[in-house]
Design an enzyme around this catalytic site. Structure first.
Site, PDB file in Angstrom:
ATOM      1  N   HIS A  66      30.576  21.021  54.334  1.00  0.00           N
ATOM      2  CA  HIS A  66      30.080  21.049  52.955  1.00  0.00           C
ATOM      3  C   HIS A  66      28.908  20.087  52.759  1.00  0.00           C
ATOM      4  O   HIS A  66      28.053  20.327  51.901  1.00  0.00           O
ATOM      5  CB  HIS A  66      31.214  20.722  51.985  1.00  0.00           C
ATOM      6  CG  HIS A  66      32.085  21.897  51.681  1.00  0.00           C
ATOM      7  ND1 HIS A  66      32.368  22.318  50.404  1.00  0.00           N
ATOM      8  CD2 HIS A  66      32.728  22.770  52.504  1.00  0.00           C
ATOM      9  CE1 HIS A  66      33.155  23.386  50.449  1.00  0.00           C
ATOM     10  NE2 HIS A  66      33.391  23.672  51.714  1.00  0.00           N
ATOM     11  N   ASP A  74      23.274  14.752  55.175  1.00  0.00           N
ATOM     12  CA  ASP A  74      22.688  13.512  54.666  1.00  0.00           C
ATOM     13  C   ASP A  74      23.660  12.658  53.859  1.00  0.00           C
ATOM     14  O   ASP A  74      23.258  11.709  53.190  1.00  0.00           O
ATOM     15  CB  ASP A  74      21.460  13.833  53.803  1.00  0.00           C
ATOM     16  CG  ASP A  74      21.802  14.748  52.620  1.00  0.00           C
ATOM     17  OD1 ASP A  74      22.996  15.062  52.425  1.00  0.00           O
ATOM     18  OD2 ASP A  74      20.868  15.155  51.896  1.00  0.00           O
ATOM     19  N   HIS A 194      39.672  27.128  60.455  1.00  0.00           N
ATOM     20  CA  HIS A 194      40.821  27.502  59.623  1.00  0.00           C
ATOM     21  C   HIS A 194      42.085  27.708  60.448  1.00  0.00           C
ATOM     22  O   HIS A 194      43.092  28.181  59.927  1.00  0.00           O
ATOM     23  CB  HIS A 194      40.501  28.768  58.824  1.00  0.00           C
ATOM     24  CG  HIS A 194      39.588  28.518  57.666  1.00  0.00           C
ATOM     25  ND1 HIS A 194      39.169  29.501  56.805  1.00  0.00           N
ATOM     26  CD2 HIS A 194      39.000  27.370  57.221  1.00  0.00           C
ATOM     27  CE1 HIS A 194      38.371  28.978  55.877  1.00  0.00           C
ATOM     28  NE2 HIS A 194      38.246  27.685  56.122  1.00  0.00           N
ATOM     29  N   THR A 243      50.950  28.096  63.845  1.00  0.00           N
ATOM     30  CA  THR A 243      50.690  26.749  64.388  1.00  0.00           C
ATOM     31  C   THR A 243      49.773  26.005  63.417  1.00  0.00           C
ATOM     32  O   THR A 243      48.603  25.751  63.732  1.00  0.00           O
ATOM     33  CB  THR A 243      50.047  26.824  65.789  1.00  0.00           C
ATOM     34  OG1 THR A 243      48.848  27.620  65.712  1.00  0.00           O
ATOM     35  CG2 THR A 243      51.003  27.442  66.794  1.00  0.00           C
ATOM     36  N   ASP A 248      44.116  25.539  67.722  1.00  0.00           N
ATOM     37  CA  ASP A 248      44.185  26.517  68.805  1.00  0.00           C
ATOM     38  C   ASP A 248      43.459  27.790  68.386  1.00  0.00           C
ATOM     39  O   ASP A 248      42.720  27.794  67.411  1.00  0.00           O
ATOM     40  CB  ASP A 248      45.643  26.795  69.186  1.00  0.00           C
ATOM     41  CG  ASP A 248      46.488  27.210  67.980  1.00  0.00           C
ATOM     42  OD1 ASP A 248      45.915  27.779  67.023  1.00  0.00           O
ATOM     43  OD2 ASP A 248      47.710  26.970  67.986  1.00  0.00           O
TER      44      ASP A 248
END
Length: 321
Positions: A66, A74, A194, A243, A248
């Site tokens: 983000h 920055d 994700h 998981t 993974d």
């Protein structure tokens, strides 16, 4: 006309050279002489935070994303609102969503004890994302450092489509990533973050209740327990149920089974687009995913950095000097 053409060519050469110089100023060894303990101090703070709360690993990786997608890497995302600064923290894609600010603040304070005024907050965000990935079993990469911190925040820009929307189409996502110099493989690889973390109910509710053909019925039924049609907007759900705390490639296996939690997850697979093949590849080859994720994170970390005499080295990450 010839004089104009010559001026144009010289201007373009200048732009290219300036860009090359900026990239050259970012280096994994940037602090080797000026603050050789910087990276270990950051790593210690990150590991302590994730040991306390496993979810923080995903939060730190997301913060880096983000930050970089809005006006470059920055540390503008860290700035709190003042009479002259409208904070990016209050922008719709970030509000009560981006987290981990206290971890960056802690790392900065530890680094300042040994090397005051040397290490930028922008670099701390980048290094923290790498250390977070490594701590939960994900890839490790050599972070190029040497960024400087912005003296402004860009709330309006953060609200103007510089960050993915939770209902974006594949074309919209691809266009946004391309605008940042990232290709389709980078998009699919970075989405693999994700594989850890959680999302709020209001971001995936519609996907659960629209009875679409691109969601597994059993998966939707299970997820509805924590996300009713009304209320519970802030209820959290793991992005990967199998998981949830391990970095993974199960995220990609989920997509192939129509078990992506967010619309922007599932659009990566099932439409016949080029992303289908990449998702399938990563689902079978964890090492390839890890390598491509590391490469994409390095590329993302190079989006419009402030270097040289541009910007500043903030003393406190949440405020300009």
């Amino acid at each position: 006309m010839e004089r104009f053409s010559l001026r144009f060519v010289l201007m373009m050469v200048s732009i290219i050279l300036t860009s090359s110089i900026c990239q050259a100023q970012l280096s994994p060894t940037f602090y080797d002489q000026s603050c050789r303990n910087a990276l270990s101090k950051i790593r210690s703070s990150v590991r302590t935070a994730i040991a306390r709360e496993r979810r923080m690993a995903a939060s730190l990786i997301r913060m880096h994303f983000h930050d970089c997608f809005v006006h470059g890497c920055d540390a503008s995302i860290l700035l709190e609102g003042t009479s002259t600064i409208e904070s990016e923290r209050d922008a719709l894609p970030n509000f009560k969503s981006v987290r981990g600010f206290e971890v960056i603040d802690k790392a900065k304070s530890e680094v300042e004890k040994v090397c005051p005024g040397i290490v930028s907050c922008a670099d701390i965000i980048a290094v923290a994302a790498r250390d977070a990935s490594e701590y939960v079993g994900g890839p490790k990469w050599a972070v190029k450092v040497g960024r400087r911190d912005s003296t402004a925040a860009f709330k309006a820009l953060a609200n103007s489509g510089e960050l993915p929307g939770f209902k974006d189409t594949l074309d919209q996502l691809s266009g946004l990533f391309s605008k940042k110099g990232l290709n389709t493989r980078d998009l699919v690889a970075l989405s693999g973050a994700h594989t850890i973390g959680q999302s709020q109910c209001f971001l995936f509710r519609d996907r659960l209740y629209e009875n679409s053909s691109d969601i597994d019925a059993g998966f939707a039924s299970t997820r509805k327990r924590r996300c009713p049609t009304v209320g519970g907007d802030g209820n959290l759900a793991a992005l990967d149920l199998v998981t949830p705390n391990s970095f993974d490639n199960n995220y990609y296996k989920n997509l192939m089974q129509k078990k992506g939690l967010l619309v922007t997850d599932q659009v990566l697979f099932g439409s016949g687009a080029s992303t289908d093949g990449i998702v399938s590849e990563y689902s079978k080859n964890r090492s390839k995913f890890a390598a491509d994720f590391a490469t994409a994170m390095i590329k993302m970390g190079n989006i419009e950095p402030l270097t040289g005499s541009n910007g500043e080295i903030r003393k406190i990450c949440s405020f300009v000097n």
